[in-house]
Design an enzyme around this catalytic site. Structure first.
Site, mmCIF file in Angstrom:
data_model
loop_
_atom_site.group_PDB
_atom_site.id
_atom_site.type_symbol
_atom_site.label_atom_id
_atom_site.label_comp_id
_atom_site.label_asym_id
_atom_site.label_seq_id
_atom_site.Cartn_x
_atom_site.Cartn_y
_atom_site.Cartn_z
ATOM 1 N N THR A 91 -1.589 14.672 11.662
ATOM 2 C CA THR A 91 -0.721 15.233 12.709
ATOM 3 C C THR A 91 -1.198 16.583 13.231
ATOM 4 O O THR A 91 -0.735 17.035 14.279
ATOM 5 C CB THR A 91 0.693 15.477 12.138
ATOM 6 O OG1 THR A 91 0.564 16.381 11.024
ATOM 7 C CG2 THR A 91 1.351 14.186 11.695
ATOM 8 N N ASP A 150 -9.290 16.481 7.038
ATOM 9 C CA ASP A 150 -9.069 15.649 5.855
ATOM 10 C C ASP A 150 -9.498 14.226 6.220
ATOM 11 O O ASP A 150 -10.114 13.999 7.272
ATOM 12 C CB ASP A 150 -7.614 15.756 5.358
ATOM 13 C CG ASP A 150 -6.603 15.099 6.303
ATOM 14 O OD1 ASP A 150 -6.999 14.613 7.385
ATOM 15 O OD2 ASP A 150 -5.404 15.073 5.954
ATOM 16 N N HIS A 195 -2.526 33.170 26.243
ATOM 17 C CA HIS A 195 -1.404 34.009 25.811
ATOM 18 C C HIS A 195 -1.453 34.416 24.342
ATOM 19 O O HIS A 195 -0.958 35.477 23.987
ATOM 20 C CB HIS A 195 -0.072 33.288 26.079
ATOM 21 C CG HIS A 195 0.265 33.222 27.541
ATOM 22 N ND1 HIS A 195 1.512 32.843 27.998
ATOM 23 C CD2 HIS A 195 -0.472 33.480 28.648
ATOM 24 C CE1 HIS A 195 1.515 32.875 29.339
ATOM 25 N NE2 HIS A 195 0.318 33.246 29.747
ATOM 26 N N VAL A 245 -0.313 19.178 11.705
ATOM 27 C CA VAL A 245 0.725 20.095 11.219
ATOM 28 C C VAL A 245 0.321 20.784 9.909
ATOM 29 O O VAL A 245 0.410 22.006 9.781
ATOM 30 C CB VAL A 245 2.075 19.349 11.043
ATOM 31 C CG1 VAL A 245 3.103 20.247 10.376
ATOM 32 C CG2 VAL A 245 2.600 18.864 12.388
ATOM 33 N N CYS A 257 -6.234 16.858 11.085
ATOM 34 C CA CYS A 257 -5.646 15.998 10.049
ATOM 35 C C CYS A 257 -4.851 14.912 10.779
ATOM 36 O O CYS A 257 -5.073 14.690 11.977
ATOM 37 C CB CYS A 257 -4.822 16.794 9.041
ATOM 38 S SG CYS A 257 -3.357 17.625 9.661
ATOM 39 N N HIS A 294 0.073 40.289 27.012
ATOM 40 C CA HIS A 294 -0.088 39.445 25.818
ATOM 41 C C HIS A 294 -0.799 40.181 24.685
ATOM 42 O O HIS A 294 -0.636 39.826 23.523
ATOM 43 C CB HIS A 294 -0.831 38.161 26.183
ATOM 44 C CG HIS A 294 -0.128 37.409 27.265
ATOM 45 N ND1 HIS A 294 1.100 36.816 27.066
ATOM 46 C CD2 HIS A 294 -0.448 37.211 28.566
ATOM 47 C CE1 HIS A 294 1.498 36.261 28.201
ATOM 48 N NE2 HIS A 294 0.582 36.494 29.121
HETATM 49 C C1 RB5 Z 1 -2.387 12.526 5.330
HETATM 50 O O1 RB5 Z 1 -1.758 11.316 5.091
HETATM 51 C C2 RB5 Z 1 -1.513 13.405 6.234
HETATM 52 O O2 RB5 Z 1 -0.366 13.804 5.555
HETATM 53 C C3 RB5 Z 1 -2.306 14.605 6.722
HETATM 54 O O3 RB5 Z 1 -3.446 14.181 7.368
HETATM 55 C C4 RB5 Z 1 -1.598 15.518 7.717
HETATM 56 O O4 RB5 Z 1 -1.038 14.795 8.754
HETATM 57 C C5 RB5 Z 1 -0.702 16.519 7.149
HETATM 58 O O5 RB5 Z 1 -0.121 17.344 7.857
#
Ligand code: RB5
Length: 148
Positions: free
Chosen positions: A68, A9, A99, A70, A66, A134
């Site tokens: 994080t 992103d 693994h 996550v 992105c 594994h």
């Molecule tokens: C964007 O601001 C941020 O939320 C996205 O890049 C990411 O970290 C989401 O998990």
């Protein structure tokens, strides 16, 4: 040589470009699914394109970046056959291959610096799945996936 599908992103765009440069210099074939700027956008769009590319067999590995890592990881793991791993260091990268046979690497540009990210990428691409005990565990994941 492996083909790699890559996406990010806006928050991961600059790191995506650095990773592309790095992988191209190593001879990997790259499929870039965007985004192509730091203009705000939505990470699931790019996770979806990268995962669909793996599902179609165009690429064997994926990289998603992105802020994080996550959101990319949560989204990618919704796709059948995708084992996405969010790696914050080389140890996680090594273990996610050895693994878990991870086929998508998720990175957070706001969490890791460029040098560390490239080192994580290098380790992730140079480590093979260990198989053995594994294998059975990854098969469990596949069985769960087949149930849903
Ligand atoms: C964007 O601001 C941020 O939320 C996205 O890049 C990411 O970290 C989401 O998990």
């Amino acid at each position: 040589m492996l083909s790699v599908a890559i996406g990010s992103d806006h928050a991961g765009y600059p790191l995506k470009e650095k990773i592309k440069e790095f992988l191209l210099s190593k001879g990997y074939k790259l499929l870039d699914f965007g985004t192509q700027s730091t203009t705000s956008t939505d990470y699931p769009l790019f996770a979806r394109e990268v995962c669909l590319s793996l599902q179609r067999g165009e690429a064997q590995r994926g990289i998603l970046v992105c802020g994080t890592g996550v959101g990319m990881c949560i989204t990618a793991n919704k796709f059948k056959g995708i084992r996405a791993a969010l790696c914050l260091n080389e140890y996680m990268a090594r273990m996610s291959r050895k693994h878990n046979d991870a086929n998508v690497l998720c990175l957070g540009e706001r969490v890791v610096g460029v040098d560390l990210a490239l080192s994580i990428v290098e380790v992730w691409f140079s480590t093979d799945f260990e198989g053995g005990r594994h294998e059975k565990r990854v098969k469990f994941i596949k069985d769960i996936e087949a149930m849903i």
